[in-house]
Design an enzyme around this catalytic site. Structure first.
Site, PDB file in Angstrom:
ATOM      1  N   ARG A  81       0.695  -1.195  -0.082  1.00 44.85           N
ATOM      2  CA  ARG A  81      -0.054  -0.070  -0.086  1.00 44.85           C
ATOM      3  C   ARG A  81       0.908   1.393  -0.077  1.00 44.85           C
ATOM      4  O   ARG A  81       0.594   2.352  -0.424  1.00 44.85           O
ATOM      5  CB  ARG A  81      -1.222   0.040   1.161  1.00 44.85           C
TER       6      ARG A  81
ATOM      7  N   TYR B 279      -9.220  13.948  -6.314  1.00 45.37           N
ATOM      8  CA  TYR B 279      -9.274  15.106  -5.644  1.00 45.37           C
ATOM      9  C   TYR B 279      -8.862  15.341  -4.559  1.00 45.37           C
ATOM     10  O   TYR B 279      -8.220  14.165  -3.571  1.00 45.37           O
ATOM     11  CB  TYR B 279     -11.219  14.861  -5.308  1.00 45.37           C
ATOM     12  N   PRO B 280      -8.555  16.517  -4.068  1.00 45.15           N
ATOM     13  CA  PRO B 280      -7.854  16.760  -2.788  1.00 45.15           C
ATOM     14  C   PRO B 280      -9.183  17.288  -1.712  1.00 45.15           C
ATOM     15  O   PRO B 280     -10.481  17.506  -2.113  1.00 45.15           O
ATOM     16  CB  PRO B 280      -7.305  18.256  -3.035  1.00 45.15           C
ATOM     17  N   MET B 281      -8.678  17.012  -0.497  1.00 43.95           N
ATOM     18  CA  MET B 281      -9.712  17.306   0.531  1.00 43.95           C
ATOM     19  C   MET B 281      -9.071  17.622   1.635  1.00 43.95           C
ATOM     20  O   MET B 281      -7.749  17.586   1.989  1.00 43.95           O
ATOM     21  CB  MET B 281     -10.459  16.035   0.838  1.00 43.95           C
TER      22      MET B 281
ATOM     23  N   HIS C 276     -16.301   5.035   8.723  1.00 43.86           N
ATOM     24  CA  HIS C 276     -15.887   5.528   7.284  1.00 43.86           C
ATOM     25  C   HIS C 276     -15.149   4.515   6.403  1.00 43.86           C
ATOM     26  O   HIS C 276     -15.361   4.428   5.301  1.00 43.86           O
ATOM     27  CB  HIS C 276     -15.009   6.693   7.403  1.00 43.86           C
TER      28      HIS C 276
END
Length: 250
Positions: A131, A145-147, A172
């Site tokens: 990973r 996408y950034p967050m 989550h």
């Protein structure tokens, strides 16, 4: 002070997005365009060699919409190698006809929110290593996408204690795991490296799975209450043998 999440960090990451200046490219004689495309192919073939040798990885996609036309994603052991790659790409003749539209700098990251108790060196765990130093799949579609985690008033992720954050992230994570086999997800940390705190790169052979996964996560408290998102970039894979057709103007 609340306990900060510890991270395991792997390969450094650079997402590059470009629009193509088709108007200028049309003025280039066909033979010169062919030479430029062949030079570009050689660059991509060298990337593929590194990928196959598991010394780094990359992705190359045609972005849908007017935010960009192309996305190159580089993964390398250190930032210097990313700089070398970016400079090498900028020196290609085709780059004279590419307009940078966005970039993102980060590093592959695993947090300790979901980690179990163990005395082993996590960097020697085969699952963890896979990973942290991933082989990017050649899926048909990509979504990047950034967050950020929100820091507004009572909705401040960083004011929650570790146990609360760990519980939320466990819930989550279950949503993401329910899409195993449908969506491959890579999280790259960018706190102090770029404008957002994380970059998320998703791969799938069915673009609708991005919509389904992200919509479902909207109802989870981690996203609904604490998530702020940047722009989304989606597109389909560009293989080396498709470049002649992609750049064909006649």
């Amino acid at each position: 002070m609340n306990e900060a999440a510890k991270t395991l960090d792997g390969w450094y990451s650079l997402h590059l997005f470009y629009s193509i200046d088709w108007t200028s490219l049309k003025t280039v004689p066909e033979d010169d365009r062919t030479t430029m495309i062949n030079e570009f192919k050689t660059f991509l073939e060298a990337l593929e060699t590194v990928h196959n040798n598991k010394e780094g990885s990359h992705a190359f996609y045609n972005i849908t919409g007017q935010k960009a036309d192309l996305m190159l994603w580089f993964l390398r052991p250190d930032v210097k190698q990313l700089n070398v790659l970016e400079n090498e790409f900028n020196k290609l003749n085709i780059s004279d006809f590419l307009i940078p539209t966005y970039s993102y700098v980060s590093v592959v990251e695993l947090s300790n929110y979901l980690a179990g108790d163990s005395d082993e060196d996590p960097y020697e765990n085969p699952h963890v290593k896979a990973r942290l130093y991933p082989e990017v799949p050649r899926s048909e579609y990509v979504c990047f996408y950034p967050m950020d985690k929100r820091r507004d008033g009572d909705d401040n992720w960083y004011m929650l204690d570790m146990d609360h954050r760990r519980s939320l992230m466990r819930s989550h994570g279950l949503i993401g795991r329910s899409y195993a086999g449908k969506v491959k997800q890579f999280i790259t940390g960018s706190v102090g490296l770029d404008d957002y705190e994380w970059g998320v790169t998703l791969f799938s052979d069915d673009m609708l799975q991005f919509k389904k996964l992200i919509y479902e996560m909207r109802f989870d408290e981690v996203s609904a209450k604490y998530g702020d998102f940047g722009a989304f970039y989606v597109g389909n894979i560009l293989n080396i043998d498709e470049l002649d057709t992609f750049f064909q103007l006649n």
